[in-house]
Design an enzyme around this catalytic site. Structure first.
Site, PDB file in Angstrom:
ATOM      1  N   LYS A 180       3.723  -2.725   4.856  1.00  0.00           N
ATOM      2  CA  LYS A 180       2.556  -1.857   4.791  1.00  0.00           C
ATOM      3  C   LYS A 180       1.653  -2.151   3.593  1.00  0.00           C
ATOM      4  O   LYS A 180       0.537  -1.679   3.532  1.00  0.00           O
ATOM      5  CB  LYS A 180       3.011  -0.386   4.718  1.00  0.00           C
ATOM      6  CG  LYS A 180       3.791   0.075   5.933  1.00  0.00           C
ATOM      7  CD  LYS A 180       4.069   1.573   5.908  1.00  0.00           C
ATOM      8  CE  LYS A 180       5.149   1.995   4.927  1.00  0.00           C
ATOM      9  NZ  LYS A 180       6.464   1.359   5.103  1.00  0.00           N
ATOM     10  N   LYS A 181       2.114  -2.921   2.651  1.00  0.00           N
ATOM     11  CA  LYS A 181       1.399  -3.073   1.390  1.00  0.00           C
ATOM     12  C   LYS A 181       0.193  -4.034   1.498  1.00  0.00           C
ATOM     13  O   LYS A 181      -0.059  -4.576   2.555  1.00  0.00           O
ATOM     14  CB  LYS A 181       2.373  -3.498   0.301  1.00  0.00           C
ATOM     15  CG  LYS A 181       3.489  -2.451   0.042  1.00  0.00           C
ATOM     16  CD  LYS A 181       2.954  -1.153  -0.541  1.00  0.00           C
ATOM     17  CE  LYS A 181       3.913   0.020  -0.571  1.00  0.00           C
ATOM     18  NZ  LYS A 181       5.064  -0.113  -1.417  1.00  0.00           N
TER      19      LYS A 181
END
Ligand SMILES: *Cc1c(COP(=O)(O)O)cnc(C)c1O
Length: 378
Positions: A180-181
């Protein structure tokens, strides 16, 4: 319409790199990890980087690298992901929770001055959502109190503060490449520093304590002028972990690194659109004082007095949301380290994270904005 909260931006470039890893037939810790570490260091302006399998591992080992006396205290912001604080616990150190700044949700420098004592050894600023901690001011406080500085850069890969990349202001910077980063390797992390002597020893810690990795030993095996080199020999001097990055992750990372600035720019564009869209709202305000020049934002969010009702309203419209984060002092694990963090405990009840990722379309952003406006008028 269904709108996701986060989505990795991966495609043909990553696939091509994965293919060549398959063709070489070396998937573990190998030459691509080294190449990725080198390119990451160059991108960041750091002299050394050590690739690991998560930012959780990076933070754990960054604290280990400081070699502080047992029982020392580690200053951590009250609002962050659990891994910032568990890094202290993994090292048998004691987390001290510092309140957050009302506007930026990052560590409050005023409360840092209040909470710091002579047994504090490390401070771990987290650039919440990508909004930078004023590192010049934080470093001055750290210097005055002889604190080592570990930047948790899980939210700000590629972010810059006053012309210098985040992650190079402190003694060590830790990055997350979780899916998700800002950029991803599936799971993954990086430890970077301009003090190589501090982090070079971590190469053994990430590889179960072994001082030579298998790739280097196999290179010796095939080298003609080292026929009598004992290629199979290694020593274990420290209690290490199985925390290494592997070549499959590095192959994805090398492709992602080339797109990182573009992905961060697209995220800034999306935030600009969100901000224009909610400018007229009365009950919904932006999460941060967004500055859309060199900051790499990972979170677009808003604040709203009726947070839970707004989350439900968005859920009914198929819009995913999140809350980053409930103060760590409220988790049972950290209860015995609880301290006064009144701002964190008040503000967190108003914060909502909204969809933000490079492939989010303008149409999807407008759909979210419309849902926010409907709620605001209602
Ligand atoms: C995601 C995150 C981590 C942990 O990252 P992993 O790579 O998933 O271990 C650490 N700190 C913060 C602030 C994070 O958001």
């Amino acid at each position: 319409m269904q709108v996701r909260l986060f989505k990795p931006c991966v495609g043909e470039e990553e696939l091509a790199n994965i293919r060549s890893v398959f063709e070489r037939g070396w998937l573990g810790l190998g030459p691509l990890v080294e190449q990725f570490e080198k390119e990451w260091s160059e991108y960041l302006g750091a002299t050394a980087s050590v690739g690991v399998n998560s930012a959780t591992a990076a933070l754990h080992l960054a604290v280990t690298a400081m070699r502080v006396p047992a029982g020392s205290k580690v200053l951590v912001p009250a609002i962050t992901f659990v891994s910032t604080a568990t890094a202290a616990l993994y090292n048998q150190l004691v987390p001290v929770f510092v309140d957050v700044d009302e506007d930026t949700l990052s560590i409050s420098l005023e409360d840092l001055e209040r909470k710091v004592t002579s047994d504090c050894a490390i401070v771990m600023p987290v650039h919440m959502g990508g909004h930078p901690v004023p590192m010049d001011d934080l470093n001055q406080i750290a210097k005055r109190h002889k604190l080592a500085v570990i930047e948790d850069c899980a939210h700000c890969a590629g972010g810059v503060y006053k012309g210098k990349k985040l992650g190079t202001w402190g003694d060590i910077g830790c990055f997350s490449f979780e899916e998700k980063k800002c950029m991803t390797t599936g799971d993954g992390g990086m430890i970077s520093s301009n003090r190589p002597e501090l982090i070079e020893p971590l190469r053994a810690y990430r590889w179960v304590g072994i001082d030579k990795d298998t790739w280097k030993r196999s290179a010796k095996y095939t080298s003609a002028d080292e026929m009598d080199a004992r290629h199979w020999y290694y020593e274990v001097n420290v209690l290490g972990y199985k925390y290494n990055m592997n070549d499959l992750m590095a192959a994805i990372g090398l492709a992602q690194l080339r797109k990182l600035d573009q992905m961060n720019e697209r995220r800034r564009q999306i935030i600009r659109r969100y901000l224009d869209g909610i400018a007229s709202c009365e009950r919904i305000r932006p999460l941060f004082p967004y500055q859309l020049v060199e900051n790499a934002y990972w979170i677009f969010g808003v604040r709203c007095g009726e947070r839970d009702r707004l989350i439900l309203h968005l859920k009914r419209k198929g819009i995913a949301t999140g809350v980053h984060y409930m103060p760590l002092t409220m988790h049972p694990l950290f209860r015995k380290y609880a301290s006064k963090v009144p701002v964190a405990e008040r503000v967190w009840e108003t914060i909502i994270t909204l969809p933000l990722f490079p492939d989010l379309t303008d149409g999807e952003v407008d759909y979210v904005v419309e849902a926010l406006q409907t709620f605001d008028r209602g």
